[in-house]
Design an enzyme around this catalytic site. Structure first.
Site, mmCIF file in Angstrom:
data_model
loop_
_atom_site.group_PDB
_atom_site.id
_atom_site.type_symbol
_atom_site.label_atom_id
_atom_site.label_comp_id
_atom_site.label_asym_id
_atom_site.label_seq_id
_atom_site.Cartn_x
_atom_site.Cartn_y
_atom_site.Cartn_z
ATOM 1 C CB CYS A 87 -0.955 -0.031 1.193
ATOM 2 S SG CYS A 87 -0.131 -0.028 2.792
ATOM 3 C CD GLN A 88 -0.089 4.882 -1.831
ATOM 4 O OE1 GLN A 88 0.847 5.617 -2.106
ATOM 5 N NE2 GLN A 88 -0.585 4.029 -2.701
#
Length: 646
Positions: free
Chosen positions: A27-28
């Site tokens: 994810c980020q």
């Protein structure tokens, strides 16, 4: 020249274990590994690697925290290695249903299981209840009389079409439950739904007809009675559990070349055989005893049973065991098409409305009033957590006692009048839709629910108003003004230490604050400052920007929401775009997040916190988007001391 992260990628893969990794995504902020054996990984060695900020295991994944921006490069380097199953840019492995249960009790794991299985089918049951209510309302003899018609005037083919809307869910309810159970236990959902359809096949004697005497069971081998499983929720749960476990077993032991055919064949054959040849009838008998027991408690004389259930339900919500009531309510609906249990539980929400309203009217504290208004607004639509944790247990438990007793008293009245709903899933204001099928029950429910609000309001005013909210707020100290980050949404601020994600709560990513969204529909996310976007998640759940003054801000929407693959999110900006404070970044739908059992809390993080001498924010406040959220004081030669937060 771009930095080479292949060495770090290889080190991480080696420490997690090439043979131990089933898949990896990101994810980020973190790499997410689905692993076979979490215990064989040495956390300390991975944490000591350059650029790794920490690790933890959650949501069924081993997560290595890298940080915004860099995680993309490290993941790309892992993908280039070609030694593990990299799922580029999205999390195809649905792990949202089975969070890490290592620290949960057996009861908590059981509650989580029931929630994960039944929550996906609640909307269709609630919709069916509304269909039934509308059918009853518009085919009622008194209503038709207003138009000069009688029920017999309705064409038979119209009634047939209507019956499709009102009867399909309950006719095939076991199929839905087996499907959802397979989904929860990581089986193949389509196999689950086929097994469920087998249990209610029209070729088997209908369970309702057998019970009513209009049909007889098939006597297999002359001794084993075989009938359909119509209306049996527990049978479907057991079938789904057995089938999913069998399928997972066969996947591991059947040769790959035969797996696609042999595994479904054996799973469906053995599961159906086990359920039909003995387990199903036994489980259905147990379920009938449970339903009879609940109906017996509800039917205790003088409303005693209603009081016990109504008073106990707020406490069940408090300790998190109320999810098991969904399974019981589903069984009641399947067996009788009526749900008297939710009627008694519903009084908890109306009592909360009365308590919150009394707090709003009496408080002199602007901060407290903002909290109470938020709790009251969300409670009107059945979201009770802000009231439960922000009011009932915050002030010496007196408001909780008011809710418990008021809920019990009102539930007792409803049980005496034998009021019943025709579905579940709706609370407080929307709950009236579950009674439009019956004018008598709707009138009684309306009167008692409004009476509940009044009693809770009066009782709270008399006995449960805390002294601290009767004092006006004192003037707060002046905030740090060097730099300011503004709120991206409306909501209630939450101390970052309390969020349900170790990466954020430990401040591994940096200092900041969280916001619990206030709205219930789609929510706009606005830029918290002016600057250049360096993170725009394809899934729409995270944004990062760097301001002209050098503040690095991460806005992360929800916890583990990357697993939604963008469902419920939209983006209005692109990477490297310049934005001004208050520009629209995108939107998200908190209902989509909550329906998946995820947390919709929004985190606002200063990822370069070490560059600042002080970072200040204020939890437990109701804020509006665009209002000051975080204040920062920059490092100077005379202030190079460890970061202080308030």
């Amino acid at each position: 020249m771009a930095k080479d992260y292949s060495k770090l990628a290889q080190q991480i893969v080696d420490l997690v274990g090439v043979d131990n990794i089933e898949s990896v995504t990101h994810c980020q902020t973190r790499l997410r590994f689905v692993v076979k054996n979490r215990k064989q990984i040495d956390d300390k060695k991975i944490e000591n690697l350059d650029l790794v900020k920490g690790v933890f295991f959650g949501s069924g994944q081993y997560q290595v925290i890298i940080g915004t921006g860099l995680v993309n490069d490290v993941y790309a380097a892992i993908d280039k290695l070609g030694t593990v199953n990299a799922i580029y840019g999205k999390d195809d492995v649905d792990t949202t249903e089975n969070d890490d249960n290592s620290n949960k009790t057996k009861l908590q794991r059981f509650m989580a299981m029931l929630s994960g299985i039944f929550i996906p089918i609640i909307p269709v049951i609630a919709a069916t209840g509304l269909f039934l209510g509308l059918q009853s309302a518009f085919t009622n003899a008194q209503v038709l009389k207003l138009f000069g018609a009688v029920p017999s005037d309705i064409p038979a083919n119209v009634n047939t079409v209507i019956s499709v809307l009102t009867g399909t869910v309950f006719s095939f309810l076991p199929a839905l439950i087996v499907w959802s159970t397979f989904r929860y236990f990581k089986g193949t959902p389509i196999i689950g739904i086929v097994i469920g359809l087998m249990l209610v096949s029209p070729n088997l004697p209908n369970a309702y007809d057998v019970a009513g005497g209009s049909a007889k069971a098939i006597m297999l081998f002359g001794h084993i009675p075989v009938i359909g499983s119509q209306g049996s929720v527990l049978t479907a749960l057991v079938a789904g559990f057995i089938g999913a476990k069998m399928e997972n077993y066969f996947h591991k032991h059947v040769p790959n070349v035969l797996d696609q055919i042999i595994t479904p064949f054996l799973t469906m054959l053995l599961t159906f055989g086990i359920m039909i040849l003995g387990v199903g009838p036994i489980v259905h008998w147990i379920e009938n005893l449970m339903v009879a027991g609940v109906e017996g408690v509800i039917g205790l004389p003088f409303g005693i049973g209603g009081f016990l259930i109504g008073a106990a339900y707020p406490l069940m919500v408090l300790v998190g065991i109320h999810q098991m009531m969904i399974a019981i309510e589903t069984s009641l609906l399947a067996a009788t098409h009526l749900n008297p249990l939710i009627v008694l539980e519903a009084m908890y929400g109306f009592a909360n409305v009365g308590v919150a309203l009394a707090m709003i009217m009496r408080t002199k504290s602007k901060k407290a009033k903002a909290t109470f208004v938020g709790a009251f607004s969300s409670q009107l639509f059945g979201v009770s957590e802000p009231t439960l944790f922000g009011i009932l247990i915050r002030y010496n438990f007196r408001p909780l006692i008011v809710t418990v007793l008021t809920s019990g008293f009102s539930a007792a009245i409803l049980s005496i009048f034998k009021v019943a709903a025709n579905s579940y899933g709706l609370a407080v204001v929307p709950s009236y839709l579950m009674y439009i099928y019956n004018a008598r029950d709707l009138i009684i429910y309306t009167i008692v629910s409004l009476l509940t609000v009044v009693i809770a309001f009066v009782t709270t005013n008399m006995f449960a108003i805390p002294k601290e909210i009767l004092v006006a707020d004192t003037k707060d100290k002046d905030p740090v003004q060097d730099n300011t980050v503004y709120a991206p949404i409306d909501g209630q601020t939450v101390d970052l230490k309390t969020v349900n994600d170790p990466v954020f709560s430990s401040k591994m990513m940096g200092e900041g604050i969280a916001i619990k969204p206030k709205a219930t529909g789609k929510i706009n996310i606005y830029a918290p400052q002016s600057g250049k976007l360096n993170v725009v998640a394809e899934t729409g759940h995270a944004y990062g920007l760097t301001t002209d003054s050098g503040i690095e801000i991460l806005v992360h929407i929800g916890i583990d929401t990357v697993s939604l693959n963008g469902k419920g999110f939209t983006t209005a900006v692109k990477m490297n775009q310049e934005v001004a404070k208050g520009d629209l970044l995108g939107t998200f739908d908190p209902k989509v997040i909550q329906d998946k059992g995820l947390d919709d809390t929004v985190m606002v993080i200063i990822t370069n916190s070490k560059d600042y001498f002080r970072i200040e924010s204020e939890p437990d406040e109701t804020i509006s988007s665009g209002s000051a959220l975080i204040a920062l004081q920059q490092q100077t030669e005379t202030s190079k001391t460890p970061l202080a937060t308030q």
